[in-house]
Design a protein around this motif. Structure first.
Motif, PDB file in Angstrom:
ATOM      1  N   GLY A 116       0.815  -1.244  -0.183  1.00 55.78           N
ATOM      2  CA  GLY A 116       0.144   0.132   0.083  1.00 55.78           C
ATOM      3  C   GLY A 116       0.819   1.367  -0.067  1.00 55.78           C
ATOM      4  N   ALA A 117       1.813   1.204   0.892  1.00 54.56           N
ATOM      5  CA  ALA A 117       2.613   2.500   1.093  1.00 54.56           C
ATOM      6  C   ALA A 117       3.494   2.991  -0.372  1.00 54.56           C
ATOM      7  N   ALA A 118       4.065   1.839  -0.848  1.00 53.36           N
ATOM      8  CA  ALA A 118       4.802   2.035  -2.019  1.00 53.36           C
ATOM      9  C   ALA A 118       4.138   2.438  -3.063  1.00 53.36           C
ATOM     10  N   THR A 119       2.891   1.930  -3.340  1.00 54.14           N
ATOM     11  CA  THR A 119       1.718   2.235  -4.609  1.00 54.14           C
ATOM     12  C   THR A 119       1.290   3.778  -4.306  1.00 54.14           C
ATOM     13  N   ALA A 120       1.036   3.859  -3.045  1.00 56.13           N
ATOM     14  CA  ALA A 120       0.362   5.570  -2.895  1.00 56.13           C
ATOM     15  C   ALA A 120       1.688   6.441  -3.168  1.00 56.13           C
ATOM     16  N   TYR A 121       2.832   6.050  -2.809  1.00 53.06           N
ATOM     17  CA  TYR A 121       4.092   7.069  -2.740  1.00 53.06           C
ATOM     18  C   TYR A 121       4.221   7.206  -4.230  1.00 53.06           C
ATOM     19  N   VAL A 122       4.446   6.103  -5.085  1.00 51.60           N
ATOM     20  CA  VAL A 122       4.602   6.474  -6.543  1.00 51.60           C
ATOM     21  C   VAL A 122       3.429   7.348  -7.249  1.00 51.60           C
ATOM     22  N   MET A 123       2.397   7.193  -6.813  1.00 50.82           N
ATOM     23  CA  MET A 123       1.153   7.902  -7.501  1.00 50.82           C
ATOM     24  C   MET A 123       1.253   9.088  -6.871  1.00 50.82           C
ATOM     25  N   GLU A 124       1.492   9.555  -5.714  1.00 41.39           N
ATOM     26  CA  GLU A 124       1.559  10.766  -5.189  1.00 41.39           C
ATOM     27  C   GLU A 124       2.840  11.529  -5.667  1.00 41.39           C
ATOM     28  N   ALA A 125       3.803  11.056  -5.881  1.00 43.03           N
ATOM     29  CA  ALA A 125       4.928  11.734  -6.168  1.00 43.03           C
ATOM     30  C   ALA A 125       5.214  12.130  -7.787  1.00 43.03           C
ATOM     31  N   ALA A 126       4.392  11.453  -8.534  1.00 42.36           N
ATOM     32  CA  ALA A 126       4.096  11.678  -9.725  1.00 42.36           C
ATOM     33  C   ALA A 126       3.426  13.084 -10.221  1.00 42.36           C
ATOM     34  N   PRO A 127       3.679  13.956 -11.359  1.00 44.41           N
ATOM     35  CA  PRO A 127       3.040  15.003 -11.592  1.00 44.41           C
ATOM     36  C   PRO A 127       1.654  14.648 -11.660  1.00 44.41           C
ATOM     37  N   ARG A 128       0.610  15.659 -11.266  1.00 42.56           N
ATOM     38  CA  ARG A 128      -0.902  15.512 -11.531  1.00 42.56           C
ATOM     39  C   ARG A 128      -1.059  14.917 -12.813  1.00 42.56           C
ATOM     40  N   ALA A 129      -0.537  15.472 -13.918  1.00 43.62           N
ATOM     41  CA  ALA A 129      -1.165  15.168 -14.984  1.00 43.62           C
ATOM     42  C   ALA A 129      -0.719  13.698 -15.559  1.00 43.62           C
ATOM     43  N   GLY A 130       0.223  13.117 -14.705  1.00 48.91           N
ATOM     44  CA  GLY A 130       0.545  11.546 -14.892  1.00 48.91           C
ATOM     45  C   GLY A 130      -0.110  10.564 -14.159  1.00 48.91           C
ATOM     46  N   ASP A 131      -1.215  10.778 -13.770  1.00 48.61           N
ATOM     47  CA  ASP A 131      -1.600  10.028 -12.743  1.00 48.61           C
ATOM     48  C   ASP A 131      -1.859   8.432 -13.358  1.00 48.61           C
ATOM     49  N   SER A 132      -2.506   8.396 -14.433  1.00 49.88           N
ATOM     50  CA  SER A 132      -2.710   6.891 -15.168  1.00 49.88           C
ATOM     51  C   SER A 132      -1.418   6.339 -15.266  1.00 49.88           C
ATOM     52  N   ARG A 133      -0.198   7.161 -15.805  1.00 49.00           N
ATOM     53  CA  ARG A 133       0.976   6.393 -16.068  1.00 49.00           C
ATOM     54  C   ARG A 133       1.695   6.273 -14.677  1.00 49.00           C
ATOM     55  N   ALA A 134       1.350   6.827 -13.632  1.00 53.46           N
ATOM     56  CA  ALA A 134       2.030   6.368 -12.465  1.00 53.46           C
ATOM     57  C   ALA A 134       1.270   5.159 -11.761  1.00 53.46           C
ATOM     58  N   THR A 135       0.242   5.082 -12.031  1.00 57.68           N
ATOM     59  CA  THR A 135      -0.884   3.783 -11.639  1.00 57.68           C
ATOM     60  C   THR A 135       0.029   2.576 -12.194  1.00 57.68           C
ATOM     61  N   PHE A 136       0.453   2.733 -13.742  1.00 56.67           N
ATOM     62  CA  PHE A 136       0.849   1.608 -14.294  1.00 56.67           C
ATOM     63  C   PHE A 136       2.286   1.261 -13.779  1.00 56.67           C
ATOM     64  N   VAL A 137       3.213   2.322 -13.412  1.00 63.54           N
ATOM     65  CA  VAL A 137       4.460   2.214 -12.780  1.00 63.54           C
ATOM     66  C   VAL A 137       4.316   1.565 -11.692  1.00 63.54           C
ATOM     67  N   ALA A 138       3.364   1.844 -10.938  1.00 60.65           N
ATOM     68  CA  ALA A 138       3.476   1.195  -9.476  1.00 60.65           C
ATOM     69  C   ALA A 138       2.977  -0.323  -9.677  1.00 60.65           C
ATOM     70  N   THR A 139       2.130  -0.726 -10.574  1.00 51.63           N
ATOM     71  CA  THR A 139       1.613  -2.223 -10.819  1.00 51.63           C
ATOM     72  C   THR A 139       2.804  -2.911 -11.315  1.00 51.63           C
ATOM     73  N   ALA A 140       3.544  -2.142 -12.373  1.00 52.96           N
ATOM     74  CA  ALA A 140       4.597  -2.615 -13.372  1.00 52.96           C
ATOM     75  C   ALA A 140       5.793  -2.863 -12.391  1.00 52.96           C
ATOM     76  N   VAL A 141       6.025  -2.366 -11.614  1.00 47.18           N
ATOM     77  CA  VAL A 141       7.242  -2.552 -10.494  1.00 47.18           C
ATOM     78  C   VAL A 141       7.153  -3.491  -9.701  1.00 47.18           C
ATOM     79  N   ASN A 142       5.939  -3.684  -9.241  1.00 46.61           N
ATOM     80  CA  ASN A 142       5.365  -4.588  -8.459  1.00 46.61           C
ATOM     81  C   ASN A 142       5.678  -5.891  -8.961  1.00 46.61           C
ATOM     82  N   MET A 143       4.909  -6.236 -10.134  1.00 47.04           N
ATOM     83  CA  MET A 143       5.195  -7.599 -10.998  1.00 47.04           C
ATOM     84  C   MET A 143       6.345  -7.508 -11.434  1.00 47.04           C
ATOM     85  N   GLY A 144       6.881  -6.524 -12.063  1.00 46.40           N
ATOM     86  CA  GLY A 144       8.353  -6.938 -12.510  1.00 46.40           C
ATOM     87  C   GLY A 144       9.305  -7.165 -11.580  1.00 46.40           C
ATOM     88  N   GLY A 145       9.155  -6.780 -10.229  1.00 43.91           N
ATOM     89  CA  GLY A 145      10.067  -7.132  -9.095  1.00 43.91           C
ATOM     90  C   GLY A 145       9.660  -8.462  -8.726  1.00 43.91           C
TER      91      GLY A 145
END
Length: 396
Positions: A116-145
């Motif tokens: 929960g904490a890292a997913t929220a951090y990645v989404m909150e750190a991204a620029p507001r216009a990049g919310d959907s991309r930040a969501t994908f970054v969070a899920t991708a690094v989770n599964m990629g890891g």
């Protein structure tokens, strides 16, 4: 513009730390046959050792899943890295089965704190216009890891010395680097509260959400159960039935399922939810069918196709499930409902795996696997049939 670049830099660095933590949770996967030889335990014990991790994740999600909302993201992430480091130390010191249980328990605690904490951090750190991309970054690094763990351990175990030690030493070094990076990253929670204000979260599904939650949770359960079987017993199947003793190949087969999940999640972002969930169920069913063929015919090619197809279906279904449940949930209950979905998913990665381990003794690994496939196939068919009769409504 400079602020956006800095935001994406922080987002990606936070994602890298997330990936390092999740890599450690699947690191032992291709090494279980070596531990079996060293300590002399059964296939059932392998599945129980694996399930300890999932139960630890569930416990943290229920008891402290919202801790980072109060004390901040960075402290919780540091706790998670501390648990990851302690887990690696347990495996480095392992002289018996107890060390493996302790290592998996600590690994589950680290994943539960990070989820929960890292997913929220990645989404909150991204620029507001990049919310959907930040969501994908969070899920991708989770599964990629999760995918990098067995691949890294398999390659080191096959081509480098000290196969039961070097993978964990390398991960310990990566965790140390991640801790240093985390000290540099900014905090994203502005109003922090004492840890004493954190209360356990009670999972809940409001009545209006239940028609969507049922099939979404079922698809999530089956997808994570497929991952659970791949990461706990597939190395043994590859070694015993297919005579594949190359640890790098064993790790790669497991990694492919997680990497394919990233592709499924990326596709889900371009497909309406009313389509992504049933399509994901179809992918899961195809993956299960291919796995049945692999078990019945002892064919490595079908194992690889099952990992790719099932992983893609899992990614498609799970991202669709998260979107559907999130959109259907009232705002004041959304976190609790999503936590409930994750609890169901992690039950899927543990309970069926223990069932496979119990059946392996009387039925053999292939027979136990076919029973698992039949049960999971029935569940995913029921979910798909429900979704075809009552599609998820479009977001308004």
């Amino acid at each position: 513009m400079a602020g956006d670049r800095r935001g994406w830099r922080v987002c990606l660095l936070g994602g890298a730390v997330f990936g390092v933590c999740m890599t450690g949770t699947t690191l032992p996967t291709p090494l279980y046959p070596l531990y079996q030889q060293k300590f002399g335990f059964s296939e059932l014990t392998v599945t129980v050792v694996y399930a300890v991790y999932a139960f630890a994740v569930i416990g943290v999600l229920l008891l402290a899943g919202n801790a980072s909302d109060a004390v901040g993201r960075r402290p919780v992430l540091q706790w998670g890295l501390g648990c990851a480091a302690a887990s690696a130390v347990c495996f480095l010191l392992a002289t018996g089965l107890g060390w493996l249980y302790a290592g998996r328990l600590l690994s589950g605690l680290s994943a539960g704190l990070f989820t929960g904490a890292a997913t929220a951090y990645v989404m909150e750190a991204a620029p507001r216009a990049g919310d959907s991309r930040a969501t994908f970054v969070a899920t991708a690094v989770n599964m990629g890891g999760l995918g990098c763990g067995p691949l890294l351990a398999g390659v080191l175990a096959q081509y480098a010395p000290w196969p039961l030690y070097l993978p964990f030493a390398v991960h310990l070094a990566l965790v140390a680097c991640s801790s240093a990076v985390l000290l540099w990253l900014p905090e994203t929670v502005r109003e922090r509260r004492p840890l004493s204000t954190v209360r356990p979260q009670r999972p809940g599904v409001p009545a209006p959400v239940r028609p969507v939650f049922g099939p979404a949770a079922t698809a999530s359960f089956v997808g994570f159960a497929l991952f659970g079987v791949f990461t706990s017993v597939s190395p043994a199947f590859l070694a015993e039935s297919l005579q594949v003793t190359d640890h790098a190949v064993s790790g790669l087969v497991v990694a492919l399922a997680f990497f394919a999940s990233i592709g499924g999640q990326l596709t889900a972002g371009r497909v309406p939810v009313r389509r992504s969930l049933p399509l994901g169920c179809a992918g899961l069913l195809a993956g299960l069918a291919l796995l049945a063929g692999a078990l019945y015919g002892n064919l490595l090619a079908l194992v690889v196709l099952s990992a790719l197809t099932g992983g893609f279906g899992q990614g498609l279904a799970f991202r669709g499930a998260l979107t559907a449940v999130g959109e259907a949930s009232p705002e004041d209950r959304r976190a609790a409902v999503i936590s409930t979905l994750f609890v169901v998913a992690y039950l899927g990665i543990s309970v069926p795996v223990i069932g496979v381990g119990l059946l392996t003794g009387p039925m053999g690994l292939e027979g136990a696997g076919l029973v698992f496939i039949a049960c999971m196939g029935a569940l995913v068919v029921a979910a798909a049939a429900y979704l075809l009769r009552r599609p998820v409504p479009a977001a308004t």
